[in-house]
Scaffold this motif. Structure first.
Motif, PDB file in Angstrom:
ATOM      1  N   GLY A  15       0.540  -0.695   0.127  1.00 52.21           N
ATOM      2  CA  GLY A  15       0.015   0.011   0.231  1.00 52.21           C
ATOM      3  C   GLY A  15       0.904   1.135  -0.126  1.00 52.21           C
ATOM      4  O   GLY A  15       0.322   2.292   0.425  1.00 52.21           O
ATOM      5  N   ARG A  16       2.049   1.219   0.218  1.00 48.40           N
ATOM      6  CA  ARG A  16       3.252   2.157  -0.352  1.00 48.40           C
ATOM      7  C   ARG A  16       3.526   2.577  -1.414  1.00 48.40           C
ATOM      8  O   ARG A  16       4.217   1.792  -2.306  1.00 48.40           O
ATOM      9  N   LEU A  38      -6.580  13.129  -5.376  1.00 47.04           N
ATOM     10  CA  LEU A  38      -6.615  14.015  -4.226  1.00 47.04           C
ATOM     11  C   LEU A  38      -7.381  14.751  -4.315  1.00 47.04           C
ATOM     12  O   LEU A  38      -8.546  15.904  -4.034  1.00 47.04           O
ATOM     13  N   LEU A  39      -6.838  15.308  -5.493  1.00 44.25           N
ATOM     14  CA  LEU A  39      -7.240  17.018  -6.170  1.00 44.25           C
ATOM     15  C   LEU A  39      -9.174  16.708  -6.745  1.00 44.25           C
ATOM     16  O   LEU A  39     -10.093  18.084  -6.131  1.00 44.25           O
ATOM     17  N   ARG A  40      -9.564  16.333  -7.223  1.00 42.38           N
ATOM     18  CA  ARG A  40     -10.329  16.076  -8.238  1.00 42.38           C
ATOM     19  C   ARG A  40     -11.145  16.141  -6.785  1.00 42.38           C
ATOM     20  O   ARG A  40     -12.727  16.414  -7.058  1.00 42.38           O
ATOM     21  N   GLU A  41     -11.079  14.941  -5.717  1.00 46.87           N
ATOM     22  CA  GLU A  41     -12.229  14.489  -4.453  1.00 46.87           C
ATOM     23  C   GLU A  41     -12.212  15.505  -4.414  1.00 46.87           C
ATOM     24  O   GLU A  41     -13.778  16.643  -3.784  1.00 46.87           O
ATOM     25  N   LEU A  84      -3.830   0.768 -12.934  1.00 46.29           N
ATOM     26  CA  LEU A  84      -4.026   1.255 -11.486  1.00 46.29           C
ATOM     27  C   LEU A  84      -5.028   0.948 -11.042  1.00 46.29           C
ATOM     28  O   LEU A  84      -6.186   0.857 -12.331  1.00 46.29           O
ATOM     29  N   THR A  85      -5.215   0.962  -9.828  1.00 46.98           N
ATOM     30  CA  THR A  85      -6.951   0.785  -9.214  1.00 46.98           C
ATOM     31  C   THR A  85      -6.794   1.969  -8.332  1.00 46.98           C
ATOM     32  O   THR A  85      -6.407   2.328  -7.850  1.00 46.98           O
ATOM     33  N   ASP A  86      -8.315   1.246  -8.045  1.00 45.51           N
ATOM     34  CA  ASP A  86      -8.196   2.550  -6.349  1.00 45.51           C
ATOM     35  C   ASP A  86      -7.715   2.044  -5.664  1.00 45.51           C
ATOM     36  O   ASP A  86      -7.184   2.834  -4.444  1.00 45.51           O
ATOM     37  N   ASP A  87      -7.709   1.253  -5.118  1.00 46.14           N
ATOM     38  CA  ASP A  87      -6.547   1.067  -4.334  1.00 46.14           C
ATOM     39  C   ASP A  87      -5.388   1.065  -4.731  1.00 46.14           C
ATOM     40  O   ASP A  87      -4.854   1.610  -3.233  1.00 46.14           O
ATOM     41  N   ASP A  88      -4.595   1.638  -4.824  1.00 45.73           N
ATOM     42  CA  ASP A  88      -3.300   1.753  -6.019  1.00 45.73           C
ATOM     43  C   ASP A  88      -2.754   3.416  -5.591  1.00 45.73           C
ATOM     44  O   ASP A  88      -1.877   3.733  -5.075  1.00 45.73           O
ATOM     45  N   LEU A  89      -3.807   3.663  -5.693  1.00 42.36           N
ATOM     46  CA  LEU A  89      -4.139   5.344  -5.588  1.00 42.36           C
ATOM     47  C   LEU A  89      -4.227   6.353  -3.694  1.00 42.36           C
ATOM     48  O   LEU A  89      -4.432   6.864  -3.402  1.00 42.36           O
ATOM     49  N   ASN A  90      -4.714   4.919  -2.828  1.00 50.11           N
ATOM     50  CA  ASN A  90      -4.491   5.327  -1.645  1.00 50.11           C
ATOM     51  C   ASN A  90      -3.917   4.564  -0.981  1.00 50.11           C
ATOM     52  O   ASN A  90      -4.068   3.662  -0.197  1.00 50.11           O
ATOM     53  N   ILE A  91      -2.864   5.753  -0.969  1.00 49.44           N
ATOM     54  CA  ILE A  91      -1.817   5.112  -0.446  1.00 49.44           C
ATOM     55  C   ILE A  91      -1.454   5.238   0.888  1.00 49.44           C
ATOM     56  O   ILE A  91      -2.182   6.167   1.550  1.00 49.44           O
ATOM     57  N   ASP A  92      -1.086   4.560   1.379  1.00 48.80           N
ATOM     58  CA  ASP A  92      -0.926   4.154   3.388  1.00 48.80           C
ATOM     59  C   ASP A  92       0.064   4.886   4.017  1.00 48.80           C
ATOM     60  O   ASP A  92       1.383   5.368   3.054  1.00 48.80           O
ATOM     61  N   LEU A  93      -0.415   6.434   4.815  1.00 52.84           N
ATOM     62  CA  LEU A  93       0.347   6.660   5.141  1.00 52.84           C
ATOM     63  C   LEU A  93       1.164   6.481   6.431  1.00 52.84           C
ATOM     64  O   LEU A  93       1.264   7.584   7.877  1.00 52.84           O
ATOM     65  N   PRO A  95       0.896   5.783  10.205  1.00 47.27           N
ATOM     66  CA  PRO A  95      -0.203   6.155  11.192  1.00 47.27           C
ATOM     67  C   PRO A  95      -0.523   6.879  11.127  1.00 47.27           C
ATOM     68  O   PRO A  95      -2.017   7.122  11.818  1.00 47.27           O
ATOM     69  N   LEU A  96      -1.471   8.168  10.240  1.00 44.79           N
ATOM     70  CA  LEU A  96      -2.398   8.356   9.516  1.00 44.79           C
ATOM     71  C   LEU A  96      -3.337   8.055   8.302  1.00 44.79           C
ATOM     72  O   LEU A  96      -4.296   8.641   8.565  1.00 44.79           O
ATOM     73  N   GLY A  97      -2.606   7.032   8.715  1.00 47.83           N
ATOM     74  CA  GLY A  97      -3.923   6.328   8.177  1.00 47.83           C
ATOM     75  C   GLY A  97      -3.884   6.642   6.028  1.00 47.83           C
ATOM     76  O   GLY A  97      -2.682   6.896   5.488  1.00 47.83           O
ATOM     77  N   ASN A  98      -5.185   5.562   5.535  1.00 48.88           N
ATOM     78  CA  ASN A  98      -4.667   6.073   4.052  1.00 48.88           C
ATOM     79  C   ASN A  98      -5.285   7.830   4.269  1.00 48.88           C
ATOM     80  O   ASN A  98      -5.636   7.947   4.239  1.00 48.88           O
TER      81      ASN A  98
END
Length: 100
Positions: A15-16, A38-41, A84-93, A95-98
């Motif tokens: 996830g990174r 992220l900007l689109r959202e 790429l998938t939606d999961d690929d764009l949801n980077i694991d940060l 302790p901050l979460g996704n």
């Protein structure tokens, strides 16, 4: 014991963003697409606030809706192009979460 000895720990999805020099282009693409998503959202949320606030005409609301749909369609197209998938764009940060 590892279930699949042929897959190393470095190859398992985390996830990174990948920092592997041989895959730098893929990691950069993933990062750029994540920022764009992220900007689109954020733009979509701001647009909804403006619509709910009542400060747009019906024509402006329709134009905004069309623009957001086109942007979402373009993102889907780009994800397909770069595999790429939606999961690929949801980077694991960590302790901050996704991210998304």
């Amino acid at each position: 014991m590892d279930k699949n000895p042929q897959v190393t720990e470095a190859q398992q999805p985390t996830g990174r963003i990948s920092l592997d020099p041989d895959k730098a282009e893929e990691g950069l693409t993933q990062l750029v697409m994540t920022v764009v998503e992220l900007l689109r959202e954020l733009v979509e949320r701001q647009a909804m606030r403006r619509v709910e606030g009542g400060d747009l005409t019906e024509e402006q609301i329709e134009q905004l809706g069309e623009a957001l749909m086109q942007l979402e369609n373009k993102m889907e197209e780009m994800k397909e192009i770069f595999n790429l998938t939606d999961d690929d764009l949801n980077i694991d940060l960590g302790p901050l979460g996704n991210l998304i």
